[in-house]
Scaffold this motif. Structure first.
Motif, PDB file in Angstrom:
ATOM      1  N   SER A 150      25.515  10.950 -16.373  1.00  0.00           N
ATOM      2  CA  SER A 150      24.286  11.243 -15.626  1.00  0.00           C
ATOM      3  C   SER A 150      23.171  10.384 -16.198  1.00  0.00           C
ATOM      4  O   SER A 150      23.321   9.750 -17.244  1.00  0.00           O
ATOM      5  CB  SER A 150      23.928  12.724 -15.732  1.00  0.00           C
ATOM      6  N   LEU A 151      22.046  10.369 -15.509  1.00  0.00           N
ATOM      7  CA  LEU A 151      20.859   9.731 -16.048  1.00  0.00           C
ATOM      8  C   LEU A 151      20.007  10.784 -16.741  1.00  0.00           C
ATOM      9  O   LEU A 151      20.065  11.965 -16.406  1.00  0.00           O
ATOM     10  CB  LEU A 151      20.039   9.068 -14.936  1.00  0.00           C
ATOM     11  N   LYS A 152      19.211  10.347 -17.700  1.00  0.00           N
ATOM     12  CA  LYS A 152      18.262  11.254 -18.331  1.00  0.00           C
ATOM     13  C   LYS A 152      17.316  11.799 -17.267  1.00  0.00           C
ATOM     14  O   LYS A 152      17.093  11.151 -16.237  1.00  0.00           O
ATOM     15  CB  LYS A 152      17.488  10.515 -19.422  1.00  0.00           C
ATOM     16  N   PRO A 153      16.745  12.992 -17.461  1.00  0.00           N
ATOM     17  CA  PRO A 153      15.970  13.657 -16.399  1.00  0.00           C
ATOM     18  C   PRO A 153      14.860  12.814 -15.791  1.00  0.00           C
ATOM     19  O   PRO A 153      14.712  12.763 -14.564  1.00  0.00           O
ATOM     20  CB  PRO A 153      15.417  14.897 -17.112  1.00  0.00           C
ATOM     21  N   GLY A 154      14.070  12.134 -16.617  1.00  0.00           N
ATOM     22  CA  GLY A 154      12.960  11.343 -16.085  1.00  0.00           C
ATOM     23  C   GLY A 154      13.426  10.213 -15.181  1.00  0.00           C
ATOM     24  O   GLY A 154      12.990  10.115 -14.023  1.00  0.00           O
ATOM     25  N   PRO A 155      14.296   9.320 -15.666  1.00  0.00           N
ATOM     26  CA  PRO A 155      14.811   8.253 -14.815  1.00  0.00           C
ATOM     27  C   PRO A 155      15.552   8.775 -13.584  1.00  0.00           C
ATOM     28  O   PRO A 155      15.477   8.171 -12.510  1.00  0.00           O
ATOM     29  CB  PRO A 155      15.756   7.492 -15.759  1.00  0.00           C
ATOM     30  N   GLU A 210       0.827  -1.209   0.000  1.00  0.00           N
ATOM     31  CA  GLU A 210       0.000   0.000   0.000  1.00  0.00           C
ATOM     32  C   GLU A 210       0.862   1.261   0.000  1.00  0.00           C
ATOM     33  O   GLU A 210       0.585   2.212  -0.755  1.00  0.00           O
ATOM     34  CB  GLU A 210      -0.914  -0.001   1.226  1.00  0.00           C
ATOM     35  N   ILE A 211       1.895   1.279   0.832  1.00  0.00           N
ATOM     36  CA  ILE A 211       2.736   2.477   0.894  1.00  0.00           C
ATOM     37  C   ILE A 211       3.549   2.633  -0.378  1.00  0.00           C
ATOM     38  O   ILE A 211       3.792   3.746  -0.857  1.00  0.00           O
ATOM     39  CB  ILE A 211       3.637   2.449   2.148  1.00  0.00           C
ATOM     40  N   TRP A 212       3.963   1.513  -0.991  1.00  0.00           N
ATOM     41  CA  TRP A 212       4.650   1.557  -2.285  1.00  0.00           C
ATOM     42  C   TRP A 212       3.718   2.150  -3.348  1.00  0.00           C
ATOM     43  O   TRP A 212       4.132   3.005  -4.137  1.00  0.00           O
ATOM     44  CB  TRP A 212       5.100   0.152  -2.676  1.00  0.00           C
ATOM     45  N   GLN A 213       2.466   1.705  -3.348  1.00  0.00           N
ATOM     46  CA  GLN A 213       1.510   2.169  -4.346  1.00  0.00           C
ATOM     47  C   GLN A 213       1.268   3.673  -4.206  1.00  0.00           C
ATOM     48  O   GLN A 213       1.236   4.404  -5.186  1.00  0.00           O
ATOM     49  CB  GLN A 213       0.193   1.407  -4.178  1.00  0.00           C
ATOM     50  N   THR A 214       1.137   4.114  -2.959  1.00  0.00           N
ATOM     51  CA  THR A 214       0.826   5.524  -2.707  1.00  0.00           C
ATOM     52  C   THR A 214       2.012   6.440  -2.975  1.00  0.00           C
ATOM     53  O   THR A 214       1.873   7.472  -3.648  1.00  0.00           O
ATOM     54  CB  THR A 214       0.357   5.717  -1.250  1.00  0.00           C
ATOM     55  N   GLU A 215       3.179   6.070  -2.449  1.00  0.00           N
ATOM     56  CA  GLU A 215       4.324   6.985  -2.478  1.00  0.00           C
ATOM     57  C   GLU A 215       5.191   6.852  -3.728  1.00  0.00           C
ATOM     58  O   GLU A 215       5.934   7.780  -4.040  1.00  0.00           O
ATOM     59  CB  GLU A 215       5.175   6.785  -1.223  1.00  0.00           C
ATOM     60  N   VAL A 216       5.104   5.734  -4.426  1.00  0.00           N
ATOM     61  CA  VAL A 216       5.937   5.548  -5.615  1.00  0.00           C
ATOM     62  C   VAL A 216       5.091   5.470  -6.879  1.00  0.00           C
ATOM     63  O   VAL A 216       5.205   6.303  -7.782  1.00  0.00           O
ATOM     64  CB  VAL A 216       6.829   4.297  -5.483  1.00  0.00           C
ATOM     65  N   MET A 217       4.199   4.486  -6.953  1.00  0.00           N
ATOM     66  CA  MET A 217       3.457   4.275  -8.193  1.00  0.00           C
ATOM     67  C   MET A 217       2.548   5.459  -8.536  1.00  0.00           C
ATOM     68  O   MET A 217       2.322   5.749  -9.716  1.00  0.00           O
ATOM     69  CB  MET A 217       2.633   2.990  -8.092  1.00  0.00           C
ATOM     70  N   GLN A 218       2.027   6.129  -7.522  1.00  0.00           N
ATOM     71  CA  GLN A 218       1.151   7.279  -7.775  1.00  0.00           C
ATOM     72  C   GLN A 218       1.878   8.615  -7.649  1.00  0.00           C
ATOM     73  O   GLN A 218       1.245   9.666  -7.628  1.00  0.00           O
ATOM     74  CB  GLN A 218      -0.032   7.235  -6.795  1.00  0.00           C
ATOM     75  N   SER A 219       3.183   8.590  -7.597  1.00  0.00           N
ATOM     76  CA  SER A 219       3.969   9.815  -7.445  1.00  0.00           C
ATOM     77  C   SER A 219       3.968  10.635  -8.730  1.00  0.00           C
ATOM     78  O   SER A 219       3.823  10.089  -9.830  1.00  0.00           O
ATOM     79  CB  SER A 219       5.412   9.465  -7.074  1.00  0.00           C
ATOM     80  N   PRO A 220       4.153  11.940  -8.627  1.00  0.00           N
ATOM     81  CA  PRO A 220       4.253  12.779  -9.836  1.00  0.00           C
ATOM     82  C   PRO A 220       5.408  12.358 -10.734  1.00  0.00           C
ATOM     83  O   PRO A 220       5.303  12.435 -11.963  1.00  0.00           O
ATOM     84  CB  PRO A 220       4.477  14.186  -9.259  1.00  0.00           C
ATOM     85  N   GLU A 221       6.514  11.902 -10.126  1.00  0.00           N
ATOM     86  CA  GLU A 221       7.693  11.510 -10.917  1.00  0.00           C
ATOM     87  C   GLU A 221       7.373  10.334 -11.838  1.00  0.00           C
ATOM     88  O   GLU A 221       7.712  10.343 -13.017  1.00  0.00           O
ATOM     89  CB  GLU A 221       8.858  11.149  -9.990  1.00  0.00           C
ATOM     90  N   LEU A 222       6.717   9.309 -11.275  1.00  0.00           N
ATOM     91  CA  LEU A 222       6.420   8.127 -12.088  1.00  0.00           C
ATOM     92  C   LEU A 222       5.234   8.371 -13.017  1.00  0.00           C
ATOM     93  O   LEU A 222       5.151   7.754 -14.088  1.00  0.00           O
ATOM     94  CB  LEU A 222       6.156   6.921 -11.181  1.00  0.00           C
ATOM     95  N   GLN A 223       4.358   9.268 -12.637  1.00  0.00           N
ATOM     96  CA  GLN A 223       3.259   9.627 -13.534  1.00  0.00           C
ATOM     97  C   GLN A 223       3.797  10.377 -14.752  1.00  0.00           C
ATOM     98  O   GLN A 223       3.310  10.185 -15.869  1.00  0.00           O
ATOM     99  CB  GLN A 223       2.234  10.496 -12.799  1.00  0.00           C
ATOM    100  N   ALA A 224       4.817  11.226 -14.524  1.00  0.00           N
ATOM    101  CA  ALA A 224       5.400  11.994 -15.626  1.00  0.00           C
ATOM    102  C   ALA A 224       6.242  11.121 -16.538  1.00  0.00           C
ATOM    103  O   ALA A 224       6.335  11.369 -17.746  1.00  0.00           O
ATOM    104  CB  ALA A 224       6.246  13.142 -15.066  1.00  0.00           C
ATOM    105  N   ASP A 225       6.876  10.107 -15.972  1.00  0.00           N
ATOM    106  CA  ASP A 225       7.731   9.224 -16.761  1.00  0.00           C
ATOM    107  C   ASP A 225       7.498   7.790 -16.291  1.00  0.00           C
ATOM    108  O   ASP A 225       8.240   7.257 -15.471  1.00  0.00           O
ATOM    109  CB  ASP A 225       9.207   9.607 -16.573  1.00  0.00           C
ATOM    110  N   PRO A 226       6.447   7.123 -16.786  1.00  0.00           N
ATOM    111  CA  PRO A 226       6.083   5.781 -16.313  1.00  0.00           C
ATOM    112  C   PRO A 226       7.084   4.723 -16.798  1.00  0.00           C
ATOM    113  O   PRO A 226       6.872   4.063 -17.820  1.00  0.00           O
ATOM    114  CB  PRO A 226       4.697   5.561 -16.912  1.00  0.00           C
ATOM    115  N   LEU A 227       8.150   4.562 -16.040  1.00  0.00           N
ATOM    116  CA  LEU A 227       9.202   3.624 -16.425  1.00  0.00           C
ATOM    117  C   LEU A 227       8.763   2.172 -16.291  1.00  0.00           C
ATOM    118  O   LEU A 227       9.355   1.281 -16.880  1.00  0.00           O
ATOM    119  CB  LEU A 227      10.450   3.866 -15.560  1.00  0.00           C
ATOM    120  N   TRP A 228       7.761   1.926 -15.445  1.00  0.00           N
ATOM    121  CA  TRP A 228       7.202   0.584 -15.308  1.00  0.00           C
ATOM    122  C   TRP A 228       5.737   0.681 -14.926  1.00  0.00           C
ATOM    123  O   TRP A 228       5.254   1.735 -14.526  1.00  0.00           O
ATOM    124  CB  TRP A 228       7.991  -0.234 -14.281  1.00  0.00           C
ATOM    125  N   ASP A 229       5.034  -0.436 -15.043  1.00  0.00           N
ATOM    126  CA  ASP A 229       3.593  -0.443 -14.768  1.00  0.00           C
ATOM    127  C   ASP A 229       3.291  -1.298 -13.549  1.00  0.00           C
ATOM    128  O   ASP A 229       4.196  -1.678 -12.794  1.00  0.00           O
ATOM    129  CB  ASP A 229       2.826  -0.939 -16.001  1.00  0.00           C
TER     130      ASP A 229
END
Length: 493
Positions: free
Chosen positions: A389-394, A322-341
């Motif tokens: 460096s890494l690309k901005p999204g990752p 649940e905390i992974w889903q809330t803080e990572v999967m639904q984060s603005p960072e992953l929403q902007a660059d969905p590296l995984w589903d």
């Protein structure tokens, strides 16, 4: 040493002056491994020519792997206590994973170069696989027992004697403490030493610019360690005064302007600070530039920290879905660059260790394939100007994962309590050794203590001894000295 060698031996300061007279020239751009970077400190002192790069860097890696400091990492904390489980990582397995990721980053940068119509200039400045693995394997050699808690405890005990910092201790192992040479430590090549130097400023120079920290140093001695506010004694990211000549030798091939810019101190940006650092007392200035090899090593270290340590926490049931889903999967960072589903979440939190491992491997692969290289246009020398460096999204997602692990694993009370316990062990051991060096220091350490020419050098001997301990060794020595029912003259620590 024969008379001929005695006659040609140079001092460290002479080496520095001679190198500064012949700084990097643009004509040297096509010779990244010609002499200067493959040279070892001992060879420089004895006027010996450097060997071929592939030989030197392969032996750099071998010296690290076969060193006692590297072996001791198997019994030093990564995050969890060593008795918690057989599954999770130690500093040894972490260092091995950093080396593997580091070589993967270099390999991908080579692959990117091969896709271009003409060979890019950066290709000749990339470290070899031997070299990057040597740097990555060596990056934590100075890590003390009990993780960063032990580091802060040692810094407190050394606060009037040059301080303590883990990165600085790593360079000290390379320059002086490692067993490969009598006086010059593991004696790695100049370029390997440069790659390990994450923060090329001297400890004394950093704290001299921190007025709040200077005021702290004037406070009365507090021998009741249980009442200490340890977060006030976070060490600056730096190197020790004792290695100043060695640092100058490493940086000598750069011209004066490059050197001055490389070691300049600035306020750390919020992007470079974890939440805990930003809220800590007396945040120190730090250097903000790194060599090309260091940027590759640090990326590998960050990937291992953000992803592999995440795996340990999930396996230990410390993180909920649940905390992974809330803080990572639904984060603005992953929403902007969905590296995984959501399939990644299913595998991470499945009951299958194979599924979890597959997910972690895929996450690491995504980060490795996001690496890029560019010029800052700030330095003349390519080894300082080129940066990985890494690309901005990752990169934003990786920073998210690091913050996630920091908040939900590293700073939770259960982990901080064990860190506090380790700090108390280090503080009490140092106090006892300082008061009774002749009785409690091992014979070899006490011989160094007696030979030291000043009080700071004597205290550094004690610091070196404790910093080299594993968690297990420190705990057993503490029990032997302070627990009445424990210990025997026949104990082999």
């Amino acid at each position: 040493m024969n008379e001929t060698n005695q006659g040609t031996m140079k001092s460290a300061s002479q080496l520095q002056t001679a190198s500064q007279d012949k700084p990097f020239s643009k004509n040297d751009v096509h010779h990244p491994d010609k002499g200067v970077w493959t040279q070892r400190f001992t060879d420089a002192l004895e006027n010996k020519e450097a060997r071929k790069a592939r030989i030197v860097y392969q032996r750099d890696r071998a010296r690290v792997i076969h060193s006692a400091s590297f072996r001791r990492l198997q019994a030093k904390t990564q995050i969890f206590g060593l008795s918690e489980s057989d599954f999770y990582r130690t500093r040894l397995t972490h260092s091995m994973e950093v080396a593997q990721i580091g070589s993967g980053l270099v390999e991908h940068l080579i692959t990117l170069a091969e896709r271009q119509d003409s060979e890019p200039e950066y290709l000749q400045w990339l470290p070899s696989m031997y070299l990057i693995e040597a740097i990555c394997l060596a990056h934590d050699l100075g890590h003390p027992p009990y993780g960063h808690g032990g580091e802060v405890a040692l810094n407190y005990m050394m606060r009037h004697y040059g301080g303590f910092e883990g990165n600085a201790q790593t360079l000290r192992v390379l320059a002086k403490l490692g067993e490969y040479t009598p006086k010059n430590g593991l004696d790695l090549s100049r370029r390997a030493a440069l790659g390990v130097m994450k923060y090329p400023a001297i400890y004394n120079d950093v704290i001299a610019k921190n007025t709040a920290y200077q005021a702290q140093l004037q406070q009365p001695e507090n021998n009741d360690f249980r009442t200490l506010q340890m977060d006030k004694w976070l060490p600056p990211k730096s190197l020790f005064e004792e290695e100043r000549d060695y640092v100058n030798w490493v940086l000598a091939p750069f011209n004066r302007e490059d050197r001055q810019k490389f070691i300049c101190l600035q306020s750390a940006s919020q992007e470079t600070l974890l939440a805990g650092d930003a809220q800590a007392h007396n945040v120190h200035l730090r250097t903000c530039f790194k060599s090309l090899d260091t940027t590759i090593m640090e990326l590998a270290d960050d990937i291992a920290y953000g992803i592999h340590d995440l795996e340990d926490a999930i396996a230990m049931k410390m993180l909920s879905r649940e905390i992974w889903q809330t803080e990572v999967m639904q984060s603005p960072e992953l929403q902007a660059d969905p590296l995984w589903d959501d399939e990644m979440t299913e595998r991470l939190f499945s009951n299958s260790s194979k599924g979890r491992k597959h997910a972690i491997s895929k996450m690491v692969g995504i980060m490795v394939e996001a690496v890029q290289i560019s010029r800052q246009e700030r330095f003349e020398h390519p080894l300082l100007d080129y940066q990985a460096s890494l690309k901005p999204g990752p990169m934003a997602v990786l920073e998210l994962l690091k913050r996630f692990v920091f908040k939900n694993v590293i700073t939770i009370p259960e982990v901080k309590q064990m860190e506090y316990k380790g700090q108390q062990v280090v503080l009490e051991l140092f106090k006892a050794l300082r008061a009774n060096p002749s009785a409690l220091l091992p014979s070899k350490s006490y011989a160094k203590y007696q030979a030291a020419d000043c009080e700071q050098a004597r205290q550094r001997v004690i610091s070196d001894y404790i910093a080299g301990m594993t968690n297990t060794y420190a705990s057993r020595l503490y029990a032997k000295l302070f627990t009445p029912a424990q210990g025997s003259i026949f104990d082999l620590l």
